[in-house]
Design a protein around this motif. Structure first.
Motif, PDB file in Angstrom:
ATOM      1  N   GLY A 197       0.491  -1.549   0.030  1.00 44.95           N
ATOM      2  CA  GLY A 197       0.054  -0.096   0.582  1.00 44.95           C
ATOM      3  C   GLY A 197       0.479   0.903   0.138  1.00 44.95           C
ATOM      4  N   PRO A 198       0.056   2.389  -0.357  1.00 48.61           N
ATOM      5  CA  PRO A 198       1.614   3.581  -0.367  1.00 48.61           C
ATOM      6  C   PRO A 198       0.991   4.086   1.048  1.00 48.61           C
ATOM      7  N   VAL A 199       2.365   5.086   1.426  1.00 45.15           N
ATOM      8  CA  VAL A 199       2.654   5.942   3.033  1.00 45.15           C
ATOM      9  C   VAL A 199       1.953   6.865   2.867  1.00 45.15           C
ATOM     10  N   ASP A 200       1.290   7.592   1.870  1.00 45.67           N
ATOM     11  CA  ASP A 200       0.862   8.464   1.534  1.00 45.67           C
ATOM     12  C   ASP A 200      -0.750   9.219   0.918  1.00 45.67           C
ATOM     13  N   ALA A 201      -1.230   9.758   1.537  1.00 41.07           N
ATOM     14  CA  ALA A 201      -2.888   9.945   0.581  1.00 41.07           C
ATOM     15  C   ALA A 201      -3.325  10.786   0.785  1.00 41.07           C
ATOM     16  N   THR A 202      -4.419  11.539   0.390  1.00 40.19           N
ATOM     17  CA  THR A 202      -5.520  12.466   0.751  1.00 40.19           C
ATOM     18  C   THR A 202      -6.815  12.678   0.816  1.00 40.19           C
ATOM     19  N   ALA A 203      -6.930  12.466   1.727  1.00 40.89           N
ATOM     20  CA  ALA A 203      -8.818  12.262   2.235  1.00 40.89           C
ATOM     21  C   ALA A 203      -9.536  12.729   0.544  1.00 40.89           C
ATOM     22  N   GLY A 204     -10.687  11.443   0.521  1.00 41.82           N
ATOM     23  CA  GLY A 204     -11.866  11.889  -0.597  1.00 41.82           C
ATOM     24  C   GLY A 204     -10.402  11.399  -2.126  1.00 41.82           C
ATOM     25  N   SER A 205      -9.196  11.261  -1.686  1.00 44.28           N
ATOM     26  CA  SER A 205      -8.276  10.121  -2.819  1.00 44.28           C
ATOM     27  C   SER A 205      -8.989   9.015  -2.697  1.00 44.28           C
ATOM     28  N   PRO A 206      -8.533   8.183  -3.833  1.00 48.28           N
ATOM     29  CA  PRO A 206      -8.403   6.927  -3.857  1.00 48.28           C
ATOM     30  C   PRO A 206      -7.044   6.547  -4.052  1.00 48.28           C
ATOM     31  N   LEU A 254     -14.955  -8.918  -1.820  1.00 49.91           N
ATOM     32  CA  LEU A 254     -13.641  -8.033  -0.942  1.00 49.91           C
ATOM     33  C   LEU A 254     -14.527  -7.073  -1.052  1.00 49.91           C
ATOM     34  N   ARG A 255     -15.442  -5.984  -0.037  1.00 42.20           N
ATOM     35  CA  ARG A 255     -15.924  -4.886   0.381  1.00 42.20           C
ATOM     36  C   ARG A 255     -15.300  -4.129   1.531  1.00 42.20           C
ATOM     37  N   PRO A 256     -14.638  -2.715   1.093  1.00 41.81           N
ATOM     38  CA  PRO A 256     -13.783  -2.029   1.696  1.00 41.81           C
ATOM     39  C   PRO A 256     -14.574  -1.500   2.997  1.00 41.81           C
ATOM     40  N   LEU A 257     -15.255  -1.176   3.417  1.00 43.64           N
ATOM     41  CA  LEU A 257     -16.552  -0.803   4.527  1.00 43.64           C
ATOM     42  C   LEU A 257     -15.406   0.748   5.553  1.00 43.64           C
ATOM     43  N   ASP A 258     -14.206   0.273   5.687  1.00 44.13           N
ATOM     44  CA  ASP A 258     -13.486   1.382   6.752  1.00 44.13           C
ATOM     45  C   ASP A 258     -12.387   1.814   5.926  1.00 44.13           C
ATOM     46  N   PRO A 259     -11.593   2.332   5.595  1.00 45.13           N
ATOM     47  CA  PRO A 259     -12.331   3.282   4.977  1.00 45.13           C
ATOM     48  C   PRO A 259     -12.876   2.498   3.508  1.00 45.13           C
ATOM     49  N   PRO A 260     -13.843   3.162   2.734  1.00 47.69           N
ATOM     50  CA  PRO A 260     -15.038   2.653   2.446  1.00 47.69           C
ATOM     51  C   PRO A 260     -14.036   2.555   0.763  1.00 47.69           C
ATOM     52  N   GLY A 261     -15.007   1.635   0.020  1.00 49.55           N
ATOM     53  CA  GLY A 261     -14.266   1.371  -0.948  1.00 49.55           C
ATOM     54  C   GLY A 261     -15.006   0.674  -2.184  1.00 49.55           C
ATOM     55  N   THR A 262     -14.468   0.520  -2.917  1.00 49.74           N
ATOM     56  CA  THR A 262     -15.222  -0.377  -4.580  1.00 49.74           C
ATOM     57  C   THR A 262     -14.935  -1.682  -4.377  1.00 49.74           C
ATOM     58  N   GLU A 263     -16.399  -2.386  -4.536  1.00 49.59           N
ATOM     59  CA  GLU A 263     -16.439  -4.129  -3.811  1.00 49.59           C
ATOM     60  C   GLU A 263     -15.454  -4.809  -5.372  1.00 49.59           C
ATOM     61  N   ARG A 264     -14.763  -5.847  -4.825  1.00 52.71           N
ATOM     62  CA  ARG A 264     -13.864  -6.694  -6.155  1.00 52.71           C
ATOM     63  C   ARG A 264     -14.433  -8.461  -6.094  1.00 52.71           C
ATOM     64  N   VAL A 294      -5.723  -9.728  -5.092  1.00 51.02           N
ATOM     65  CA  VAL A 294      -6.810  -8.345  -5.629  1.00 51.02           C
ATOM     66  C   VAL A 294      -6.505  -7.134  -4.633  1.00 51.02           C
ATOM     67  N   ALA A 295      -5.836  -5.910  -5.897  1.00 51.76           N
ATOM     68  CA  ALA A 295      -6.045  -4.752  -5.602  1.00 51.76           C
ATOM     69  C   ALA A 295      -7.337  -4.190  -5.236  1.00 51.76           C
ATOM     70  N   VAL A 296      -7.319  -3.832  -4.597  1.00 55.70           N
ATOM     71  CA  VAL A 296      -9.030  -2.812  -3.780  1.00 55.70           C
ATOM     72  C   VAL A 296      -8.188  -1.225  -3.740  1.00 55.70           C
ATOM     73  N   THR A 297      -9.721  -0.835  -4.253  1.00 57.08           N
ATOM     74  CA  THR A 297      -9.205   0.840  -4.126  1.00 57.08           C
ATOM     75  C   THR A 297     -10.091   0.823  -3.018  1.00 57.08           C
ATOM     76  N   VAL A 298      -9.615   2.385  -2.294  1.00 57.93           N
ATOM     77  CA  VAL A 298     -10.258   2.400  -0.625  1.00 57.93           C
ATOM     78  C   VAL A 298     -10.131   3.688  -0.561  1.00 57.93           C
ATOM     79  N   VAL A 299     -11.243   5.072  -0.386  1.00 62.17           N
ATOM     80  CA  VAL A 299     -11.081   6.411  -0.629  1.00 62.17           C
ATOM     81  C   VAL A 299     -10.918   6.748   1.082  1.00 62.17           C
ATOM     82  N   PRO A 300     -10.191   7.414   1.701  1.00 63.16           N
ATOM     83  CA  PRO A 300     -10.378   7.777   2.648  1.00 63.16           C
ATOM     84  C   PRO A 300     -10.690   8.821   3.147  1.00 63.16           C
TER      85      PRO A 300
END
Lengths: 725, 338
Positions: free
Chosen positions: B87-96, B109-119, B127-133
């Motif tokens: 996973g990355p080290v940095d992220a921005t709130a609201g960005s995937p 798989l469905r990320p709940l917290d932070p929410p993300g797209t189902e895979r 598998v790579a999942v996208t979450v959006v803090p």
């Protein structure tokens, strides 16, 4: 959402289903179910074959058009389905009988088959294939309603295999194309078998509802030439009046014992062919005939003697009401028995004691003064009839006190009948003395019977291998005072004679014992060797009670363990070869197709690599593990140059570079150059054998029979945020 | 949890529910269960009353399929494991943000917290999942919902599971509108002035010519003296660093809003070429230090913790030029300053 919107949404086609295994399994389950209905006689042959073809063609069509289903197709298929329903309701309204399931089953099978055949043309999505799977279960149920033997189990097994694979493939598709692992398949199959077996073991056996019309059918019948006369089944009208043979029409060796007089002098061997199957509430003896006149060698049935007719014809049926025979007291619980005739047999209507009603598909039925029943025709395989009996087997304690003061009112034998059932050809002094000695301390009739049975069990041996009876010999004297070996006829006759010497009315009865019980079909499978003879003794107030002295007699020789090979051969003989072979062949073909598709290279680069590696191997080059494709191609080109042949327009090295560019950089040529490169690679592979003898560059590194360079996976990674449907 | 042979999460010898893992529960079970009960009841009634043993046997087989299809997914879900591998080290709130997960079997798989797209994992164990803090902070774990309908796909069962990230993810706030008022402490004047190279300003000396120097910078006397082309070296007073107060209030929503303003302010100051010193509160101390860029400021704000109203009132009393050190709370020693 409005109703129209809800209906429209429910009919929206789902995403197309690409899994070929799921589609093949769903189609296979439908095909097997149609074949099962056909095997049970629920479908005409032409309709069954045509439906199977339509199901296969329809599924292929649906797969081809899965991405773009034809919009007008649903309407057309709906019209077919509606038409089928119209036909169904019009058919059953004119032919079906209330409460008679069999009159509805055949139209129902045809209706379900037509629906499945039509539905097969519009199954683009997973949901539609699921409906096909579920629909096949209903077809199988219709076929199962008519199945009475274990051969139907083969259809069930094949259908279950298709169903299992279909469900597993459905999940694999739902999970985004997950690989179907062998372990999962095996574990699932084992779990289904275990749970299914446990459920079968726990649920109570089915019980035909008495408010339904009981099944009855007649097949292969031979009319009776004399009223209530005995006639056999089979191709000739005289079996089993004469001794049958193992190669005869019924394949039952020896004398069936149901051909008039019971001649205890005749020796024979009875086979294990199933004669009929019985669904009954309780296992009991199924009587065919009774005999009262003994002449030292044979039993015969004599007329009543009081003027009553031996046989009375019943014409008011089905169902036929059986009148209570003289002196009988019919007071036991109801026992419904349905007989499914498997072998051509005589016109004897087997039944449990004290039959009161018979559902027999004929206008003529005869009931004897002794309560036995004969039909107006013999019965061929496929005949079915049902009997209701009030089985009034008294308990030992009741019989122990029977005959003492204050007996139950009624149920007395007439003087004439008493004389009939005490008849002996001669006084039997030795047998009478023996009987008196054995029963010296038995005050009641029941106690006497028990004492005699115990003595017979302790002092005689059971065997079917006894020497023939010479003309001057008496069966009972030979059995009791001679070799003391015999089978049910000798043993029961000895008991009956000894009871008669003691003044106890007794008669000989013949029929069948229940045979092995099949928990799947819930039927008793009565085999030819289950033919039996036993004794019936009159008890005032209770009527004729059955006693089986043979049960207490130990075997003369240890019975050999079940001949496994014989059982297996018998089981294989009953297997329907053609449908099973067809299904197994289809399964094998499907498996080959699946394996072939799986092993086919997934990408163009992989295919090109495979061709180059095959060419190298054909040219006699060993491909070392870890060797790159370029190395292999270089050696191949080197081998060709060393051979001095004409240079191809595209060398192996150029093919390898193209494959590696596609694999590692994701850069593939246009379709036309791609085809040319592939064609060149195939030509290279075909011509590679000619390079075998020309020598070439030796392989680098360790030689291994394996180690073909594998192109890396070229599956592109999903961009972030992309999901799967 | 020991990984499997391929690095995928494997079964442990003793199954323990990990912290945050829930028991499997069925999703939308009413339809399948009701359908099963109705179908089997009807089948049993027909089979039993028809007296046909094969119909009953077939019903038992069907019941076996349905029971296994409805209940077995619970076992599969219970055994399912998930592990984050990259996973990355940095992220921005609201960005995937893409997080690499490794699962033990085909699941949804469905990320709940932070929410993300189902895979759907399909054939892949990785598998790579996208979450959006949604908010800034330090994300050390994420909650995912794992679902399975194995082996027959009749009913989905799912469970929640907390997955530890391979390394903490610093989620910076969104860059809000700059709001210097109350946040910026400009110390342009005073002894903190620094001098930096500049194209215009006061001469500092001479140096050798370098490509790019302007013609009028040439110092002819030095050039004649040294024999090589020499130019004047200029310097100018640097703008003193701007102190931005990034201590956040305790209310999470307010803290998020303030953090966005702080980041926006820092960004705007950096864009104008000003040096920025950011003051944030981290565990146990106040941290005051220069920021090297917007990303650095984002990381600092991601790690920033809210502080008590007492500190905020002290800060307000001290004003923007107040001391950098945190006043000593009633029970703790004062934190260090710069």
């Amino acid at each position: 959402m409005s109703l129209y919107g809800a209906i429209k949404r429910a009919n929206q086609p789902g995403p197309p289903e690409h899994s070929t295994l799921f589609r093949a399994s769903a189609a296979g389950s439908v095909v097997v179910a149609i074949a099962a209905c056909w095997a049970q006689g629920e479908l005409p042959g032409l309709l069954a074959v045509g439906s199977i073809v339509l199901v296969v063609v329809g599924n292929l069509f649906s797969y081809w058009r899965r991405n773009h289903p034809l919009p007008f197709l649903k309407v057309a298929l709906a019209a077919v389905v509606v038409g089928s329903f119209v036909w169904f309701f019009s058919t059953i309204s004119s032919t079906a009988t209330a409460g008679d399931l069999s009159s509805v089953e055949r139209p129902l099978a045809i209706l379900f088959t037509l629906i499945q055949a039509a539905h097969a043309f519009d199954v683009p999505s997973r949901r539609d294939l699921g409906f096909s799977l579920a629909g096949s279960a209903t077809l199988m149920a219709v076929a199962a309603a008519q199945a009475v033997d274990t051969t139907f189990g083969l259809y069930v097994i094949v259908w279950a295999v298709f169903g299992l694979l279909g469900l597993l493939a459905m999940w694999s598709s739902m999970a985004g194309g997950a690989r179907l692992r062998t372990r999962t398949v095996v574990l699932s199959a084992v779990a289904v078998v275990v749970v299914g077996t446990a459920i079968v073991a726990v649920v109570p056996p089915p019980h035909a509802a008495s408010n339904l019309v009981f099944p009855s059918a007649l097949a292969g019948d031979v009319p009776v030439s004399q009223p209530a006369g005995l006639v056999g089944g089979g191709t000739k009208g005289d079996e089993p009046l004469h001794a049958a043979s193992v190669t005869g029409a019924t394949r039952v060796g020896g004398f069936l014992g149901f051909a008039g007089p019971l001649d205890t002098a005749i020796r024979g061997a009875l086979g294990d062919e199933v004669v009929f199957r019985v669904r009954a509430d309780q296992p009991t003896f199924w009587v065919a005939e009774t005999f009262d006149r003994w002449d030292g060698e044979s039993w015969a049935a004599s007329p009543p003697g009081d003027g009553t007719p031996t046989w009375r014809e019943l014409v008011s049926g089905p169902p036929f009401d059986i009148p209570v025979s003289t002196g009988e007291v019919s007071q036991g619980p109801a026992d419904y028995q349905t007989f499914y005739v498997a072998q051509a047999g005589p016109n004897l209507v087997f039944h449990a004691d004290d039959a009161t009603q018979v559902w027999f598909p004929s206008r003529r039925l005869f009931v004897g003064a002794d309560g036995t029943i004969r039909s107006g025709t013999s019965m061929g395989p496929g005949s079915i009839y049902t009997v209701l009996s009030n089985v009034d087997a008294a308990s030992p304690s009741e019989l122990l006190h029977a005959g003492l003061p204050n007996p139950l009112p009624g149920g007395e034998l007439s003087t004439v009948d008493q004389a009939r059932y005490l008849q002996l050809p001669h006084p039997y002094p030795a047998a009478a003395a023996l009987a008196r000695r054995i029963t010296a301390r038995a005050p009641t009739t029941y106690a006497k019977i028990v004492a005699l049975e115990n003595w017979i069990g302790a002092h005689t041996r059971y065997t079917t291998d006894i020497p023939p009876l010479s003309p001057s010999q008496d069966t009972v004297n030979e059995f009791l005072f001679g070799n003391r070996r015999g089978y049910c006829e000798q043993i029961s006759t000895a008991l009956a004679v000894m009871l008669r010497t003691l003044g106890v009315p007794a008669r000989e009865a013949t029929g069948y014992v229940p045979g092995p019980y099949n928990p799947i079909t819930d039927l008793y499978e009565v085999q030819a060797k289950d033919a039996h003879a036993w004794v019936q003794v009159w008890f005032p107030g209770y009527g004729w009670q059955s006693f089986d002295p043979t049960a207490l007699v130990p075997d003369a020789n240890p019975t050999p363990g079940a001949a496994i090979a014989h059982d297996v051969a018998g089981a294989l003989h009953r297997v329907p070869v053609v449908p099973v072979s067809a299904v197994l062949g289809a399964l094998a073909l499907g498996l080959v197709l699946v394996v072939w598709r799986r092993r086919a290279p997934a990408t163009w680069a992989a295919a090109l690599t495979a061709e180059l590696v095959r060419a190298a191997r054909r040219a006699g080059l060993q491909v070392a593990p870890g060797e790159t494709l370029l190395d292999v191609a270089a050696r191949l080109d080197g081998r060709r140059e060393a051979g001095g042949g004409p240079s191809p327009p595209i060398s192996a090295g150029e093919l390898a570079r193209a494959a590696e560019r596609a694999a590692y950089l994701g850069v593939e040529p246009d379709p036309a150059p791609r085809r040319d490169l592939r064609r060149t690679a195939r030509r290279l592979r075909r011509d590679a054998r000619s390079l075998r003898e020309t020598g070439g560059v030796p392989p680098r590194g360790p030689v291994s029979p394996r180690g073909a360079p594998e192109p890396p996976q070229t599956t592109p990674r999903q961009p972030a945020g992309a999901g799967r449907p | 949890m020991s990984p499997g042979p391929s690095g995928a999460p494997g079964p442990t010898t003793r199954r323990r529910r990990h912290a945050g893992e829930t028991m499997p529960w069925p999703r939308r079970a009413f339809g399948p269960v009701a359908g099963t009960i109705v179908s089997l009841a009807a089948w049993a009634a027909v089979a039993h009353n028809s007296g046909a043993g094969w119909v009953q046997a077939l019903g038992a087989l069907l019941a076996a399929f349905l029971f296994i299809g409805l209940l077995a997914p619970a076992l599969f879900v219970r055994r399912a494991r998930c592990m984050a591998t990259a996973g990355p080290v940095d992220a921005t709130a609201g960005s995937p943000v893409v997080v690499e997960l490794v699962v033990s079997g085909p699941t949804r798989l469905r990320p709940l917290d932070p929410p993300g797209t189902e895979r759907l994992t399909g054939r892949d164990r990785s598998v790579a999942v996208t979450v959006v803090p949604q908010r800034r902070g330090v994300l050390e774990r994420c909650t995912v919902e794992m679902a399975s309908a194995a082996p027959f796909g009749l009913l989905w069962w799912s469970k929640r599971m907390v997955v530890e990230l391979p390394r903490p993810l610093l989620v910076a706030p969104r860059a809000g509108t700059p709001n210097p008022a109350g946040l910026v402490d400009d110390r342009s004047a005073g002894e903190d002035a620094r001098r930096i190279d500049a194209r215009v300003g006061e001469p500092r000396g001479v140096r050798e010519y370098q490509p790019g120097d302007l013609q009028h910078w040439v110092h002819w006397p030095a050039t004649a003296h040294t024999g090589s082309l020499m130019v004047r070296e200029m310097e100018t007073p640097a703008a003193s660093p701007v102190r931005v107060w990034g201590v956040l209030p305790e209310d999470p929503a307010e803290a998020e809003r303030v953090a966005e303003h702080v980041l926006g302010t820092v960004q705007s100051l950096l864009n104008t070429g000003r040096a920025v010193v950011l003051v944030t509160a981290e565990p146990g101390r106040l941290v005051e230090g220069p920021v090297e860029g917007v990303a650095d400021a984002g990381r600092r704000l991601a790690r920033a913790l809210p502080r008590s109203p007492a500190l905020l009132r002290w800060r307000a009393a001290k004003g923007p030029a107040g001391a950098a050190t945190e006043p000593a709370p009633a029970t703790a020693a004062a934190g260090a300053g710069r």
